[in-house]
Design a protein around this motif. Structure first.
Motif, short mmCIF file in Angstrom:
data_model
loop_
_atom_site.label_atom_id
_atom_site.label_comp_id
_atom_site.label_asym_id
_atom_site.label_seq_id
_atom_site.Cartn_x
_atom_site.Cartn_y
_atom_site.Cartn_z
N VAL A 69 -30.55 -0.80 -15.83
CA VAL A 69 -31.08 -1.11 -17.12
C VAL A 69 -32.54 -1.31 -17.13
CG1 VAL A 69 -30.52 -2.38 -19.18
CG2 VAL A 69 -28.69 -1.51 -17.79
N PRO A 70 -33.39 -0.69 -18.05
CA PRO A 70 -34.70 -1.28 -18.13
C PRO A 70 -34.70 -2.76 -18.62
CG PRO A 70 -34.42 0.63 -19.23
CD PRO A 70 -33.24 0.31 -18.96
N TYR A 71 -35.83 -3.51 -18.11
CA TYR A 71 -36.28 -4.98 -18.33
C TYR A 71 -35.21 -5.94 -17.78
CZ TYR A 71 -38.77 -1.99 -21.66
OH TYR A 71 -39.67 -1.08 -22.27
N ASP A 106 -26.98 -0.03 -3.44
CA ASP A 106 -26.99 0.85 -4.84
C ASP A 106 -27.96 1.78 -4.77
OD1 ASP A 106 -24.32 -0.04 -5.58
OD2 ASP A 106 -25.30 -1.04 -7.32
N TRP A 107 -27.76 3.22 -5.04
CA TRP A 107 -29.02 3.91 -5.24
C TRP A 107 -29.12 4.48 -6.87
CZ3 TRP A 107 -29.89 9.49 -2.53
CH2 TRP A 107 -31.24 9.80 -3.07
N ARG A 108 -30.08 4.18 -7.63
CA ARG A 108 -29.88 4.17 -9.11
C ARG A 108 -31.36 4.89 -9.63
NH1 ARG A 108 -29.21 -2.36 -9.79
NH2 ARG A 108 -27.21 -2.58 -8.69
N ILE A 109 -31.28 5.33 -10.69
CA ILE A 109 -32.00 5.88 -11.57
C ILE A 109 -32.48 4.91 -12.89
CG2 ILE A 109 -30.57 7.09 -12.90
CD1 ILE A 109 -32.92 9.30 -13.22
N MET A 110 -33.64 4.47 -13.20
CA MET A 110 -34.07 3.78 -14.21
C MET A 110 -34.79 4.80 -15.10
SD MET A 110 -36.08 0.08 -14.74
CE MET A 110 -37.75 0.67 -14.39
N TYR A 111 -34.47 5.00 -16.64
CA TYR A 111 -35.14 5.81 -17.34
C TYR A 111 -35.30 5.26 -18.42
CZ TYR A 111 -35.44 9.82 -20.24
OH TYR A 111 -35.83 11.02 -21.51
N THR A 112 -36.24 5.30 -19.49
CA THR A 112 -36.75 4.91 -20.56
C THR A 112 -37.03 6.27 -21.39
OG1 THR A 112 -38.72 3.96 -20.02
CG2 THR A 112 -36.96 2.56 -20.23
N PRO A 113 -36.82 6.38 -22.45
CA PRO A 113 -37.29 7.70 -23.32
C PRO A 113 -38.89 7.76 -23.60
CG PRO A 113 -35.70 6.77 -24.48
CD PRO A 113 -36.06 5.66 -23.42
N ALA A 114 -39.43 8.79 -23.44
CA ALA A 114 -40.91 9.06 -23.68
C ALA A 114 -41.36 8.34 -25.20
CB ALA A 114 -41.26 10.52 -23.54
N SER A 115 -42.55 7.86 -25.10
CA SER A 115 -43.12 7.23 -25.94
C SER A 115 -44.71 7.69 -26.28
CB SER A 115 -43.28 5.78 -26.10
OG SER A 115 -41.99 5.23 -26.05
N GLY A 153 -39.51 -5.24 -5.56
CA GLY A 153 -39.26 -6.00 -6.84
C GLY A 153 -37.93 -7.01 -6.72
N LEU A 154 -37.53 -7.75 -7.72
CA LEU A 154 -35.99 -8.31 -7.63
C LEU A 154 -35.57 -8.17 -9.08
CD1 LEU A 154 -37.54 -12.08 -6.92
CD2 LEU A 154 -36.38 -10.45 -5.33
N GLY A 155 -34.27 -7.88 -9.11
CA GLY A 155 -33.39 -7.12 -10.21
C GLY A 155 -32.23 -8.25 -10.26
N LEU A 156 -31.67 -8.17 -11.44
CA LEU A 156 -30.44 -8.93 -11.98
C LEU A 156 -29.20 -7.89 -11.59
CD1 LEU A 156 -29.28 -11.73 -13.22
CD2 LEU A 156 -29.38 -10.55 -15.21
N ASN A 157 -28.33 -8.31 -11.12
CA ASN A 157 -27.05 -7.61 -10.81
C ASN A 157 -26.19 -7.83 -12.08
OD1 ASN A 157 -24.65 -6.51 -10.00
ND2 ASN A 157 -24.80 -7.03 -7.67
#
Length: 334
Positions: A311-313, A193-202, A272-276
């Motif tokens: 999804v973040p985190y 998969d090719w993905r984007i991870m985005y979290t809003p600016a803080s 890194g490692l991620g959860l599917n």
């Protein structure tokens, strides 16, 4: 950024053109009766070519509504956010790629590739579901997605704000080719998969979002390639089907708010490692989940979103910065 606008367009497309049963038929030899006592085998038609103009026409007809939705959404966003109503003479710009003196550190180029890839990937699905002859669907989808994004770039050339970028055209081509490749090689789409991870600016008070703070101090976008254990036969019946191997890239310190706050220029690679989450929520494993709903419209929309959005985190990374440069005050022209 344009990727955010594209995500809205993607959501409209997914909601409007949900899953549909395939209409493609495989027909065997046809027989006709010459007389009550004689049965003749009709001549076997010549096998179709792998790709032809007639197939292209069939595919375009099969996705006519999807193309109308995408086109209307892009025009609406272009007029509202991309200054398309302000027509000027055609202009070009040399934007560069990933160097420290570019405006976005290459994130905009990856964004162009990713957007083209997602459009082509979704259109491939729709052609395979609705065309009478879906052979060559990845080629049509890649050509159409490249054409759409190329038209967007050309219109940009007539606005004084963005201008036409050859680098963006090349980036669009990379995304289209990646989609065609991943949808043509058997098993590759299930593995990668090719993905984007985005979290809003803080942009909060120092101490919460500072250098040693808890929350991220600036807009976060990261592009990730995820190799999924669930795509490998030897891992499908093991706990590793829930695991993914990630490789990612991001750039920091290039955006206007980051410049105002004095953040350094940084470009980083990640492993890194991620959860599917698709496997957790819709897989056929022994644990209870939502697998029985995966072919409903909400289930399909959720599965497609998780193919393109990290999804973040839900992952852990080790970062390697390959440049950290303290910014000298620079004026960027729009």
């Amino acid at each position: 950024m344009r990727v955010v606008a594209f995500v809205a367009c993607l959501a409209i497309l997914m909601a409007a053109s949900g899953p549909a049963p395939s209409r493609a038929q495989t027909s065997g030899p046809s027989y006709r009766s010459a007389s009550p006592t004689t049965v003749e085998l009709a001549p076997t038609p010549a096998p179709p070519t792998f790709y032809s103009v007639s197939q292209l026409g069939d595919h375009l007809h099969a996705i006519r509504w999807e193309l109308a939705i995408v086109g209307a959404a892009i025009v609406a966003v272009g007029i509202k956010d991309w200054d398309w109503g302000n027509v000027s003479g055609f202009q070009t710009i040399e934007e560069g790629w990933f160097s420290k003196n570019t405006r976005h550190g290459g994130m905009d180029k990856i964004g162009h590739s990713f957007s083209t890839y997602v459009i082509a990937d979704l259109l491939t699905d729709r052609i395979r579901a609705n065309a009478s002859d879906p052979a060559g669907a990845p080629i049509t989808a890649a050509l159409v997605a490249f054409g759409i994004m190329g038209l967007v770039e050309t219109v940009d050339g007539f606005t004084g704000r963005h201008r036409f970028s050859r680098e963006d055209i090349v980036a669009n081509g990379v995304g289209a080719l990646f989609s065609a490749f991943s949808n043509s090689v058997p098993g590759l789409r299930e593995k990668l998969d090719w993905r984007i991870m985005y979290t809003p600016a803080s942009f909060e008070r120092p101490g919460i979002t500072g250098e040693n703070g808890i929350l991220p101090p600036y807009e976060r976008q990261r592009y990730i390639m995820a190799l999924k254990g669930s795509g490998f036969e030897t891992l499908k019946n093991t706990p590793l089907r829930y695991a993914e191997l990630h490789v990612g890239f991001d750039a920091r310190g290039f955006e206007e708010k980051e410049r105002e706050l004095g953040y350094p220029i940084e470009r980083s690679f990640y492993v890194g490692l991620g959860l599917n989450l698709n496997e957790v929520l819709f897989g056929n494993g022994p644990n209870p989940n939502f697998a029985r709903y995966k072919d409903t419209l909400p289930g399909w929309a959720a599965r497609k979103t998780l193919e393109y959005v990290q999804v973040p985190y839900t992952s852990v990374y080790a970062k390697s910065r390959f440049s950290t440069v303290r910014r000298v005050e620079t004026t960027f022209e729009d």
